[in-house]
Design a protein around this motif. Structure first.
Motif, PDB file in Angstrom:
ATOM      1  N   LEU A  57      69.565  40.248 -47.860  1.00  0.00           N
ATOM      2  CA  LEU A  57      68.695  40.522 -46.742  1.00  0.00           C
ATOM      3  C   LEU A  57      67.333  40.824 -46.913  1.00  0.00           C
ATOM      4  O   LEU A  57      67.077  41.761 -47.625  1.00  0.00           O
ATOM      5  N   GLY A  58      66.524  40.063 -46.334  1.00  0.00           N
ATOM      6  CA  GLY A  58      64.993  40.633 -46.494  1.00  0.00           C
ATOM      7  C   GLY A  58      64.550  40.729 -45.198  1.00  0.00           C
ATOM      8  O   GLY A  58      64.637  40.415 -44.048  1.00  0.00           O
ATOM      9  N   ALA A  59      63.065  41.456 -45.248  1.00  0.00           N
ATOM     10  CA  ALA A  59      62.393  41.655 -44.119  1.00  0.00           C
ATOM     11  C   ALA A  59      60.801  41.330 -44.445  1.00  0.00           C
ATOM     12  O   ALA A  59      60.507  41.381 -45.741  1.00  0.00           O
ATOM     13  N   ALA A  60      60.136  41.438 -43.458  1.00  0.00           N
ATOM     14  CA  ALA A  60      58.556  41.257 -43.782  1.00  0.00           C
ATOM     15  C   ALA A  60      58.052  42.566 -43.339  1.00  0.00           C
ATOM     16  O   ALA A  60      58.384  43.313 -42.761  1.00  0.00           O
ATOM     17  N   ALA A  61      56.991  42.756 -44.127  1.00  0.00           N
ATOM     18  CA  ALA A  61      55.869  43.956 -43.859  1.00  0.00           C
ATOM     19  C   ALA A  61      54.419  43.566 -43.959  1.00  0.00           C
ATOM     20  O   ALA A  61      54.178  42.764 -44.549  1.00  0.00           O
ATOM     21  N   ASN A  62      53.864  44.408 -43.206  1.00  0.00           N
ATOM     22  CA  ASN A  62      52.156  44.041 -43.332  1.00  0.00           C
ATOM     23  C   ASN A  62      51.465  45.501 -43.651  1.00  0.00           C
ATOM     24  O   ASN A  62      51.301  46.159 -42.483  1.00  0.00           O
ATOM     25  N   PRO A  63      51.158  45.494 -44.758  1.00  0.00           N
ATOM     26  CA  PRO A  63      50.461  47.080 -45.073  1.00  0.00           C
ATOM     27  C   PRO A  63      48.791  46.766 -44.637  1.00  0.00           C
ATOM     28  O   PRO A  63      48.159  48.031 -44.826  1.00  0.00           O
ATOM     29  N   PHE A  64      48.275  45.843 -43.910  1.00  0.00           N
ATOM     30  CA  PHE A  64      47.065  45.662 -44.087  1.00  0.00           C
ATOM     31  C   PHE A  64      46.384  45.803 -42.816  1.00  0.00           C
ATOM     32  O   PHE A  64      45.347  45.250 -42.285  1.00  0.00           O
ATOM     33  N   TRP A 118      51.608  54.344 -40.272  1.00  0.00           N
ATOM     34  CA  TRP A 118      52.804  53.894 -39.648  1.00  0.00           C
ATOM     35  C   TRP A 118      53.678  52.943 -40.300  1.00  0.00           C
ATOM     36  O   TRP A 118      54.950  52.864 -40.311  1.00  0.00           O
ATOM     37  N   ARG A 119      52.780  52.298 -41.182  1.00  0.00           N
ATOM     38  CA  ARG A 119      53.388  50.987 -41.983  1.00  0.00           C
ATOM     39  C   ARG A 119      54.522  51.453 -42.824  1.00  0.00           C
ATOM     40  O   ARG A 119      55.521  50.802 -42.913  1.00  0.00           O
ATOM     41  N   PRO A 120      54.397  52.518 -43.595  1.00  0.00           N
ATOM     42  CA  PRO A 120      55.691  52.833 -44.551  1.00  0.00           C
ATOM     43  C   PRO A 120      56.770  53.312 -43.728  1.00  0.00           C
ATOM     44  O   PRO A 120      57.855  53.048 -44.236  1.00  0.00           O
ATOM     45  N   LEU A 121      56.472  53.978 -42.695  1.00  0.00           N
ATOM     46  CA  LEU A 121      57.579  54.205 -41.716  1.00  0.00           C
ATOM     47  C   LEU A 121      58.307  53.163 -41.128  1.00  0.00           C
ATOM     48  O   LEU A 121      59.551  53.180 -41.255  1.00  0.00           O
ATOM     49  N   ARG A 122      57.534  52.277 -40.778  1.00  0.00           N
ATOM     50  CA  ARG A 122      58.115  51.020 -40.490  1.00  0.00           C
ATOM     51  C   ARG A 122      59.214  50.233 -41.344  1.00  0.00           C
ATOM     52  O   ARG A 122      60.173  49.714 -40.978  1.00  0.00           O
ATOM     53  N   LEU A 123      58.544  50.341 -42.526  1.00  0.00           N
ATOM     54  CA  LEU A 123      59.369  49.546 -43.660  1.00  0.00           C
ATOM     55  C   LEU A 123      60.381  50.421 -43.928  1.00  0.00           C
ATOM     56  O   LEU A 123      61.758  49.902 -44.266  1.00  0.00           O
ATOM     57  N   ALA A 124      60.600  51.893 -43.893  1.00  0.00           N
ATOM     58  CA  ALA A 124      61.782  52.511 -43.919  1.00  0.00           C
ATOM     59  C   ALA A 124      62.784  52.443 -43.063  1.00  0.00           C
ATOM     60  O   ALA A 124      63.881  52.234 -43.356  1.00  0.00           O
ATOM     61  N   LYS A 125      62.191  52.179 -41.954  1.00  0.00           N
ATOM     62  CA  LYS A 125      63.437  51.572 -40.865  1.00  0.00           C
ATOM     63  C   LYS A 125      63.941  50.417 -41.079  1.00  0.00           C
ATOM     64  O   LYS A 125      65.105  50.052 -40.843  1.00  0.00           O
ATOM     65  N   LYS A 126      63.240  49.358 -41.678  1.00  0.00           N
ATOM     66  CA  LYS A 126      63.929  48.159 -41.898  1.00  0.00           C
ATOM     67  C   LYS A 126      64.906  48.147 -43.274  1.00  0.00           C
ATOM     68  O   LYS A 126      65.762  47.544 -43.304  1.00  0.00           O
ATOM     69  N   ILE A 127      64.564  48.983 -44.285  1.00  0.00           N
ATOM     70  CA  ILE A 127      65.267  49.260 -45.297  1.00  0.00           C
ATOM     71  C   ILE A 127      66.589  49.916 -44.688  1.00  0.00           C
ATOM     72  O   ILE A 127      67.710  49.541 -45.288  1.00  0.00           O
ATOM     73  N   ALA A 128      66.423  50.924 -43.922  1.00  0.00           N
ATOM     74  CA  ALA A 128      67.784  51.433 -43.229  1.00  0.00           C
ATOM     75  C   ALA A 128      68.563  50.700 -42.537  1.00  0.00           C
ATOM     76  O   ALA A 128      69.898  51.013 -42.557  1.00  0.00           O
ATOM     77  N   ALA A 129      67.750  49.504 -42.095  1.00  0.00           N
ATOM     78  CA  ALA A 129      68.694  48.615 -41.129  1.00  0.00           C
ATOM     79  C   ALA A 129      69.554  47.595 -42.055  1.00  0.00           C
ATOM     80  O   ALA A 129      70.365  46.928 -41.455  1.00  0.00           O
ATOM     81  N   GLY A 130      69.004  47.482 -43.274  1.00  0.00           N
ATOM     82  CA  GLY A 130      69.696  46.558 -44.157  1.00  0.00           C
ATOM     83  C   GLY A 130      68.822  45.795 -45.193  1.00  0.00           C
ATOM     84  O   GLY A 130      69.453  45.010 -45.886  1.00  0.00           O
ATOM     85  N   ALA A 131      67.474  46.046 -45.168  1.00  0.00           N
ATOM     86  CA  ALA A 131      66.772  45.057 -45.948  1.00  0.00           C
ATOM     87  C   ALA A 131      66.802  45.527 -47.311  1.00  0.00           C
ATOM     88  O   ALA A 131      66.685  46.521 -47.847  1.00  0.00           O
ATOM     89  N   ASN A 132      67.289  44.504 -48.233  1.00  0.00           N
ATOM     90  CA  ASN A 132      67.169  44.523 -49.678  1.00  0.00           C
ATOM     91  C   ASN A 132      66.100  44.166 -50.535  1.00  0.00           C
ATOM     92  O   ASN A 132      65.682  44.694 -51.493  1.00  0.00           O
ATOM     93  N   PHE A 133      65.336  43.106 -49.898  1.00  0.00           N
ATOM     94  CA  PHE A 133      64.002  43.035 -50.200  1.00  0.00           C
ATOM     95  C   PHE A 133      63.058  42.680 -49.360  1.00  0.00           C
ATOM     96  O   PHE A 133      63.309  42.420 -48.117  1.00  0.00           O
ATOM     97  N   ILE A 134      61.774  42.884 -49.455  1.00  0.00           N
ATOM     98  CA  ILE A 134      60.613  42.824 -48.692  1.00  0.00           C
ATOM     99  C   ILE A 134      59.612  41.679 -48.992  1.00  0.00           C
ATOM    100  O   ILE A 134      59.212  41.716 -50.332  1.00  0.00           O
ATOM    101  N   GLN A 135      59.048  40.790 -48.170  1.00  0.00           N
ATOM    102  CA  GLN A 135      57.904  39.953 -48.501  1.00  0.00           C
ATOM    103  C   GLN A 135      56.576  40.401 -47.482  1.00  0.00           C
ATOM    104  O   GLN A 135      56.833  40.550 -46.444  1.00  0.00           O
TER     105      GLN A 135
END
Length: 325
Positions: A162-169, A175-192
């Motif tokens: 399972l993957g998710a998207a992230a936008n650090p820019f 807030w962006r790393p915290l949003r990433l943490a939520k997606k990983i907790a929800a099940g994301a194995n990889f991020i693009q």
């Protein structure tokens, strides 16, 4: 990140082996001819560990991502099935996930999707029954608990990476790393991630990601891509949601002679890849080049990312470090 989990996908094997991964987007054709998909995939397959089947990005209609995945798996490729929440409710999405898994799809990128207002059919009805985090949770429940959201049991669960998207820019940066943490907790194995044209900003983001230990919980692939010209850069940063391009890059392209702008845009992309590889916690790059699949191959080669591991060269480790080769 469960070190024992294995979807069977090539992308997961490469990432868990500790190799620097490469994925790329196959831009969906406005066509019903499967050869249009195969021609693009043939170029990408030699230089990538996974091929993204894009799901109506920018709210523009093209060949569906699930159909592209069906064609790619038929040809023996390892697609990444992009699923956007914009157009389907949870019933349709869960059915599509099962169908995709039955066809041999092992990678899924869960995204909310661009709003219809940015596309060429703004009168279309929005669905957004789920958002990206809820979609991740849904896919994880189906995979790990072998059931639908309704509670009804699956006879065979889908095996999915399972993957998710992230936008650090884009703001708010904190807030962006915290949003990433939520997606990983929800099940994301990889991020693009979204396109990276601001490496200093990425470094700051990854510092916070490492502080939170998120790079040890999911594999982070940084989005990169070539710019055709300064006009293309201006268009992207003003018209494409979520894309930030610093003035210095636009000015560099503006000063480049007309006939050399495309080559300069390619060189900028290569330089960014080389800088990104040096950042601790970055596990790979995701190359996006709209309707320029042949340029992806050139970028991957010139950036020193070849040869890609093949077959038995990819061995999964018992732990999951995110490290450079």
């Amino acid at each position: 990140m469960d070190p024992n989990f294995k979807s069977g996908s090539r992308l997961e094997r490469v990432l868990r082996s500790g190799r620097f991964a490469v994925t790329a987007e196959l831009n969906p054709p406005d066509s019903a001819d499967p050869e249009d998909v195969y021609k693009a995939a043939l170029v990408l397959s030699e230089v990538c560990d996974g091929i993204n089947a894009v799901d109506a990005s920018g709210a523009h209609c093209h060949m569906s991502s699930v159909a592209i995945c069906a064609l790619l798996t038929r040809a023996g490729y390892d697609p990444i099935y992009q699923v956007a929440c914009r157009d389907r409710n949870r019933i349709a999405i869960q059915g599509d996930l099962l169908g995709a898994a039955a066809m041999g799809v092992r990678n899924v990128l869960c995204i909310t999707g661009d709003d219809v207002s940015v596309g060429d059919q703004p009168e279309a009805k929005r669905v957004f029954d789920l958002d990206s985090i809820q979609l991740l949770q849904t896919a994880k429940i189906m995979r790990d608990e072998s059931r639908f959201l309704s509670g009804r049991k699956l006879s065979t669960p889908p095996r999915l990476f399972l993957g998710a998207a992230a936008n650090p820019f884009v703001q708010p940066f904190d807030w962006r790393p915290l949003r990433l943490a939520k997606k990983i907790a929800a099940g994301a194995n990889f991020i693009q991630t979204q396109y990276c044209f601001d490496v200093p900003r990425l470094r700051e983001y990854m510092t916070r990601v490492r502080d939170l230990g998120l790079h040890e919980q999911a594999f982070i692939l940084v989005g990169v891509g070539p710019l055709r010209s300064d006009k293309a850069a201006e268009f992207m940063r003003s018209k494409v949601p979520g894309v930030f391009i610093p003035d210095a890059i636009v000015e560099r392209l503006r000063k480049t002679p007309k006939g050399k702008k495309r080559a300069e845009g390619k060189q900028i992309c290569i330089e960014i890849i080389q800088q990104v590889r040096e950042i601790e916690g970055v596990a790979g790059v995701h190359v996006m080049a709209y309707r320029q699949e042949e340029l992806v191959a050139e970028i991957v080669q010139d950036a020193g990312l070849l040869p890609r591991p093949r077959g038995n060269d990819v061995r999964i480790r018992t732990r999951t470090p995110v490290e450079q080769p």
